[in-house]
Enzyme design. Structure first.
Site, PDB file in Angstrom:
ATOM      1  N   TYR A  31       0.770  -1.512   0.410  1.00 37.32           N
ATOM      2  CA  TYR A  31      -0.238   0.173  -0.239  1.00 37.32           C
ATOM      3  C   TYR A  31       1.096   1.472   0.003  1.00 37.32           C
ATOM      4  O   TYR A  31       1.893   1.372   1.452  1.00 37.32           O
ATOM      5  CB  TYR A  31      -0.907  -0.131   0.786  1.00 37.32           C
ATOM      6  CG  TYR A  31      -2.261   1.357   0.908  1.00 37.32           C
ATOM      7  CD1 TYR A  31      -2.925   1.361   0.312  1.00 37.32           C
ATOM      8  CD2 TYR A  31      -1.316   2.937   1.829  1.00 37.32           C
ATOM      9  CE1 TYR A  31      -3.887   2.311   0.294  1.00 37.32           C
ATOM     10  CE2 TYR A  31      -2.196   3.852   1.047  1.00 37.32           C
ATOM     11  CZ  TYR A  31      -3.128   3.001   1.030  1.00 37.32           C
ATOM     12  OH  TYR A  31      -4.325   4.320   0.588  1.00 37.32           O
TER      13      TYR A  31
ATOM     14  N   GLN B 198      11.689  15.852  11.799  1.00 33.94           N
ATOM     15  CA  GLN B 198      10.363  14.620  12.042  1.00 33.94           C
ATOM     16  C   GLN B 198       8.655  14.802  12.293  1.00 33.94           C
ATOM     17  O   GLN B 198       7.056  14.028  12.010  1.00 33.94           O
ATOM     18  CB  GLN B 198      10.933  14.008  13.482  1.00 33.94           C
ATOM     19  CG  GLN B 198      10.363  12.584  13.324  1.00 33.94           C
ATOM     20  CD  GLN B 198      10.766  11.398  11.766  1.00 33.94           C
ATOM     21  OE1 GLN B 198      12.304  11.862  12.537  1.00 33.94           O
ATOM     22  NE2 GLN B 198       9.628  10.432  11.890  1.00 33.94           N
TER      23      GLN B 198
ATOM     24  N   HIS C 114       6.562  16.038   9.787  1.00 34.20           N
ATOM     25  CA  HIS C 114       5.385  14.774   8.955  1.00 34.20           C
ATOM     26  C   HIS C 114       4.106  14.877   8.646  1.00 34.20           C
ATOM     27  O   HIS C 114       3.250  14.592   8.230  1.00 34.20           O
ATOM     28  CB  HIS C 114       6.125  13.461   9.119  1.00 34.20           C
ATOM     29  CG  HIS C 114       6.849  12.940   8.755  1.00 34.20           C
ATOM     30  ND1 HIS C 114       6.861  11.771   7.759  1.00 34.20           N
ATOM     31  CD2 HIS C 114       8.081  12.639   8.714  1.00 34.20           C
ATOM     32  CE1 HIS C 114       8.126  11.756   6.924  1.00 34.20           C
ATOM     33  NE2 HIS C 114       8.906  11.499   8.070  1.00 34.20           N
TER      34      HIS C 114
ATOM     35  N   GLU D  66      10.166   5.186  17.277  1.00 31.12           N
ATOM     36  CA  GLU D  66      10.621   4.655  15.740  1.00 31.12           C
ATOM     37  C   GLU D  66      11.585   5.144  15.177  1.00 31.12           C
ATOM     38  O   GLU D  66      12.885   3.853  14.855  1.00 31.12           O
ATOM     39  CB  GLU D  66       9.536   5.539  14.916  1.00 31.12           C
ATOM     40  CG  GLU D  66       9.487   4.973  12.855  1.00 31.12           C
ATOM     41  CD  GLU D  66       8.746   5.944  13.022  1.00 31.12           C
ATOM     42  OE1 GLU D  66       8.962   6.640  12.926  1.00 31.12           O
ATOM     43  OE2 GLU D  66       8.433   5.287  11.263  1.00 31.12           O
ATOM     44  N   HIS D  67      12.005   6.072  15.178  1.00 32.17           N
ATOM     45  CA  HIS D  67      13.564   6.187  15.259  1.00 32.17           C
ATOM     46  C   HIS D  67      14.818   6.845  16.598  1.00 32.17           C
ATOM     47  O   HIS D  67      14.140   7.236  16.935  1.00 32.17           O
ATOM     48  CB  HIS D  67      13.790   7.832  14.156  1.00 32.17           C
ATOM     49  CG  HIS D  67      13.069   7.425  12.918  1.00 32.17           C
ATOM     50  ND1 HIS D  67      11.661   7.783  12.760  1.00 32.17           N
ATOM     51  CD2 HIS D  67      13.178   6.659  11.656  1.00 32.17           C
ATOM     52  CE1 HIS D  67      11.378   7.514  11.504  1.00 32.17           C
ATOM     53  NE2 HIS D  67      12.148   6.959  11.326  1.00 32.17           N
TER      54      HIS D  67
ATOM     55  N   ASP E 221      15.761   7.708   5.405  1.00 33.22           N
ATOM     56  CA  ASP E 221      14.242   7.545   5.191  1.00 33.22           C
ATOM     57  C   ASP E 221      14.284   7.807   3.236  1.00 33.22           C
ATOM     58  O   ASP E 221      13.357   7.087   2.779  1.00 33.22           O
ATOM     59  CB  ASP E 221      13.371   9.398   5.398  1.00 33.22           C
ATOM     60  CG  ASP E 221      12.944   9.649   6.570  1.00 33.22           C
ATOM     61  OD1 ASP E 221      13.227   8.476   6.699  1.00 33.22           O
ATOM     62  OD2 ASP E 221      12.977  10.619   6.898  1.00 33.22           O
TER      63      ASP E 221
ATOM     64  N   HIS F 188      -0.411 -41.796  16.713  1.00 35.23           N
ATOM     65  CA  HIS F 188       0.608 -41.800  16.216  1.00 35.23           C
ATOM     66  C   HIS F 188       1.653 -42.319  16.802  1.00 35.23           C
ATOM     67  O   HIS F 188       2.420 -42.679  16.335  1.00 35.23           O
ATOM     68  CB  HIS F 188       0.932 -39.650  17.188  1.00 35.23           C
ATOM     69  CG  HIS F 188       0.730 -38.483  16.888  1.00 35.23           C
ATOM     70  ND1 HIS F 188      -1.212 -38.088  16.866  1.00 35.23           N
ATOM     71  CD2 HIS F 188       0.494 -37.458  17.063  1.00 35.23           C
ATOM     72  CE1 HIS F 188      -1.029 -37.119  16.802  1.00 35.23           C
ATOM     73  NE2 HIS F 188      -0.266 -36.328  16.318  1.00 35.23           N
TER      74      HIS F 188
HETATM   75  P1  NAD Z   1      -3.901   7.635   2.336  1.00 32.06           P
HETATM   76  O1  NAD Z   1      -3.571   6.498   0.814  1.00 32.06           O
HETATM   77  O2  NAD Z   1      -2.770   6.565   3.963  1.00 32.06           O
HETATM   78  O3  NAD Z   1      -5.526   8.122   3.068  1.00 32.06           O
HETATM   79  C1  NAD Z   1      -5.682   8.394   1.737  1.00 32.06           C
HETATM   80  C2  NAD Z   1      -7.287   7.108   1.319  1.00 32.06           C
HETATM   81  O4  NAD Z   1      -7.776   7.596   2.131  1.00 32.06           O
HETATM   82  C3  NAD Z   1      -8.319   7.546   0.621  1.00 32.06           C
HETATM   83  O5  NAD Z   1      -7.922   7.441  -0.587  1.00 32.06           O
HETATM   84  C4  NAD Z   1      -9.663   6.590   0.891  1.00 32.06           C
HETATM   85  O6  NAD Z   1      -9.327   6.630   0.198  1.00 32.06           O
HETATM   86  C5  NAD Z   1      -9.160   7.320   2.465  1.00 32.06           C
HETATM   87  N1  NAD Z   1     -10.090   8.398   2.986  1.00 32.06           N
HETATM   88  C6  NAD Z   1      -9.759   9.710   3.075  1.00 32.06           C
HETATM   89  N2  NAD Z   1     -10.991   9.978   3.770  1.00 32.06           N
HETATM   90  C7  NAD Z   1     -11.570   9.063   3.658  1.00 32.06           C
HETATM   91  C8  NAD Z   1     -13.280   8.712   4.879  1.00 32.06           C
HETATM   92  N3  NAD Z   1     -14.133   9.959   5.391  1.00 32.06           N
HETATM   93  N4  NAD Z   1     -13.648   7.672   5.149  1.00 32.06           N
HETATM   94  C9  NAD Z   1     -12.798   6.933   4.861  1.00 32.06           C
HETATM   95  N5  NAD Z   1     -11.743   6.206   3.521  1.00 32.06           N
HETATM   96  C10 NAD Z   1     -11.350   7.768   3.699  1.00 32.06           C
HETATM   97  O7  NAD Z   1      -2.944   8.923   2.446  1.00 32.06           O
HETATM   98  P2  NAD Z   1      -2.855  10.334   3.690  1.00 32.06           P
HETATM   99  O8  NAD Z   1      -3.983  10.410   4.029  1.00 32.06           O
HETATM  100  O9  NAD Z   1      -2.263  11.384   2.774  1.00 32.06           O
HETATM  101  O10 NAD Z   1      -2.006   9.317   4.581  1.00 32.06           O
HETATM  102  C11 NAD Z   1      -0.811   8.869   4.843  1.00 32.06           C
HETATM  103  C12 NAD Z   1      -0.315   8.641   5.916  1.00 32.06           C
HETATM  104  O11 NAD Z   1       0.694   7.183   6.004  1.00 32.06           O
HETATM  105  C13 NAD Z   1       0.291   9.797   6.979  1.00 32.06           C
HETATM  106  O12 NAD Z   1      -0.381   9.458   7.908  1.00 32.06           O
HETATM  107  C14 NAD Z   1       1.943   9.458   6.454  1.00 32.06           C
HETATM  108  O13 NAD Z   1       2.876  10.090   7.735  1.00 32.06           O
HETATM  109  C15 NAD Z   1       2.207   7.806   6.390  1.00 32.06           C
HETATM  110  N6  NAD Z   1       2.966   7.813   5.963  1.00 32.06           N
HETATM  111  C16 NAD Z   1       3.872   7.388   6.637  1.00 32.06           C
HETATM  112  C17 NAD Z   1       5.086   6.591   6.531  1.00 32.06           C
HETATM  113  C18 NAD Z   1       6.213   5.628   7.518  1.00 32.06           C
HETATM  114  O14 NAD Z   1       6.942   4.957   6.716  1.00 32.06           O
HETATM  115  N7  NAD Z   1       5.641   5.449   8.358  1.00 32.06           N
HETATM  116  C19 NAD Z   1       5.602   6.341   5.483  1.00 32.06           C
HETATM  117  C20 NAD Z   1       4.587   7.472   4.255  1.00 32.06           C
HETATM  118  C21 NAD Z   1       3.665   8.303   4.923  1.00 32.06           C
END
Ligand code: NAD
Length: 427
Positions: free
Chosen positions: A123, A253, A256, A321-322, A355, A414
């Site tokens: 994902y 950090q 983010h 985490e880090h 990262d 067995h």
């Molecule tokens: P995302 O792709 O996780 O979520 C987007 C999707 O959420 C949309 O396509 C939609 O289907 C769904 N959505 C939005 N609102 C909704 C609702 N009200 N009801 C149901 N579904 C809904 O993208 P994002 O929102 O930008 O979140 C990404 C997260 O990932 C952030 O918290 C970021 O910090 C984290 N992240 C972590 C790492 C890591 O390695 N730890 C790396 C990158 C990103």
């Protein structure tokens, strides 16, 4: 940021940071997951229109479009992607475990073989930002492990497409298929399969609260990596820490996510004061000032402790985490570190290195999960079945173990399976 002086007894109350509370969205995600399980692509279409505001005829991005994306991106960015990919591949190659076997006792050989998962789903978040680096961090280890089919799901943008950088990273890393589907519906699709998206054995990768809740819900139907919440850094420093570098690591950090956590634990009050001043000076020129300010207000702390042992104890309880260790002898400190996702040693190693390009994985456990999980690795995509073989001597040496224990447990077949073979070798 506040400076807090703590003694051992008061440590506990400073460990908390934002936790993902998905209780309010559980019903919504349950509906999405069951609808996708029962209605496949039709449900995907419905939720993509509802949440991503686009009406898609199909979800698969054609292979030609993946290939073409390579030509469309800036050549410097392509060089950066290639270098990052090469370092990540090298690092994850070294994580490949060996197969082994040994003679456990006379005539009893037992060992372990290594086999990749057959199909995995990565994902790649795409709601509020784009994450080509997360493609490299999920697809490359799967590829190194030898996974036969790697699919990726990522939300479509308002123009129905996925950014070329994400597609280029997917192509470079060796993803087999990329689908324009996001959120909980993408997780359900990869868990149960739809007309166009195949069911996988394991789903990995970060995502928002809906994605994380859906991953927890489908666990059991498929394997998942781990629940990952908002990012965190903990910095252990003594008087040799560089306040300018440390301030930027805390700010980095915090940018983010408003829920991200940035914590400095130091034995030096002078360093604590210098870092606090530096953060205040730098903050107004940060492009993501609003997010950083909210994050530092909620989860930012500068903690002063009496000894390095106290700093280490705090870090082990916090399970970050880090972890950056900016001390005179960071390797000495590492010896006592127990719970952490990834460690960055010395003044010259920012978290940003991991990262993007030092080769280690950036998909890491957060919110205390480093107490029981490691980050994503080549092993996340491998299974290790065990193998054993008995010779006649092995059968004889195990008979007084297996037969009495099997009969005691009432499992007479067995015991018979053993006795019959013993009779066979006597003839
Ligand atoms: P995302 O792709 O996780 O979520 C987007 C999707 O959420 C949309 O396509 C939609 O289907 C769904 N959505 C939005 N609102 C909704 C609702 N009200 N009801 C149901 N579904 C809904 O993208 P994002 O929102 O930008 O979140 C990404 C997260 O990932 C952030 O918290 C970021 O910090 C984290 N992240 C972590 C790492 C890591 O390695 N730890 C790396 C990158 C990103």
């Amino acid at each position: 940021m506040k400076i807090i002086k703590i003694d051992d007894g008061t440590m506990e109350k400073f460990l908390q940071r934002s936790q993902l509370d998905s209780s309010s969205i559980v019903n919504i995600v349950e509906d999405i997951v069951s609808n996708v399980r029962d209605n496949g692509d039709k449900a995907l279409h419905h939720y993509t229109e509802k949440f991503d505001k686009v009406d898609l005829k199909d979800f698969l991005i054609e292979e030609e479009d993946l290939k073409r994306s390579i030509q469309k991106i800036n050549s410097q960015l392509m060089v950066s992607l290639e270098k990052a990919a090469s370092n990540i591949e090298k690092f994850h190659q070294s994580q490949l475990p060996q197969e082994w076997s040994l003679e456990v006792d006379e005539g009893i050989t037992a060992g372990q073989i290594v086999r990749p998962l057959e199909r995995v789903g990565c994902y790649i978040p795409g709601g509020r930002a784009i994450y080509p680096s997360s493609i490299l961090m999920t697809v490359i280890p799967a590829k190194v492990a030898g996974v036969e089919e790697i699919i990726c799901c990522t939300p479509p943008g308002p123009d129905k497409t996925v950014q070329d950088m994400v597609l280029a990273a997917a192509y470079l890393a060796g993803a087999d298929k990329v689908y324009r589907v996001g959120g909980a519906q993408a997780i359900a699709a990869m868990a149960y399969g739809t007309e166009t998206i195949p069911a996988v054995n394991k789903i990995v990768g970060p995502g928002n609260i809906f994605v994380t809740a859906a991953k927890k819900m489908v666990y059991g139907q498929v394997d998942i990596d781990f629940p990952a919440g908002p990012s965190e850094v903990l910095i252990i420093a003594d008087e040799t820490g560089n306040p300018e570098y440390i301030a930027l690591d805390l700010l980095a950090q915090a940018e983010h996510d408003p829920q991200a956590a940035s914590v400095l634990v130091t034995t030096s009050m002078d360093l604590a004061t210098a870092v606090k001043d530096q953060v205040e000076e730098e903050l107004p020129r940060m492009k993501r000032e609003e997010i950083i300010t909210e994050s530092l207000q909620k989860n930012g702390k500068i903690i002063v402790v009496n000894t390095m042992d106290d700093a280490i104890r705090f870090s082990n309880e916090y399970a970050p985490e880090h972890l950056i260790i900016a001390t005179r002898e960071p390797e000495e400190v590492v010896k006592d570190i127990k719970n952490v996702g990834s460690i960055f040693l010395g003044n010259l190693t920012p978290v940003a290195a991991g990262d993007y390009g030092s080769g280690t994985n950036h998909v890491l456990p957060t919110s205390f999960c480093a107490r029981m999980y490691s980050g994503l690795s080549t092993e996340s995509f491998l299974k290790k079945p065990t193998v054993q073989r008995l010779s006649e001597a092995g059968l004889k040496s195990l008979k007084d173990v297996v037969i009495p224990l099997a009969e005691y447990e009432g499992l007479y077949a067995h015991a018979e399976s053993f006795k019959k073979r013993l009779d066979g070798i006597k003839k």
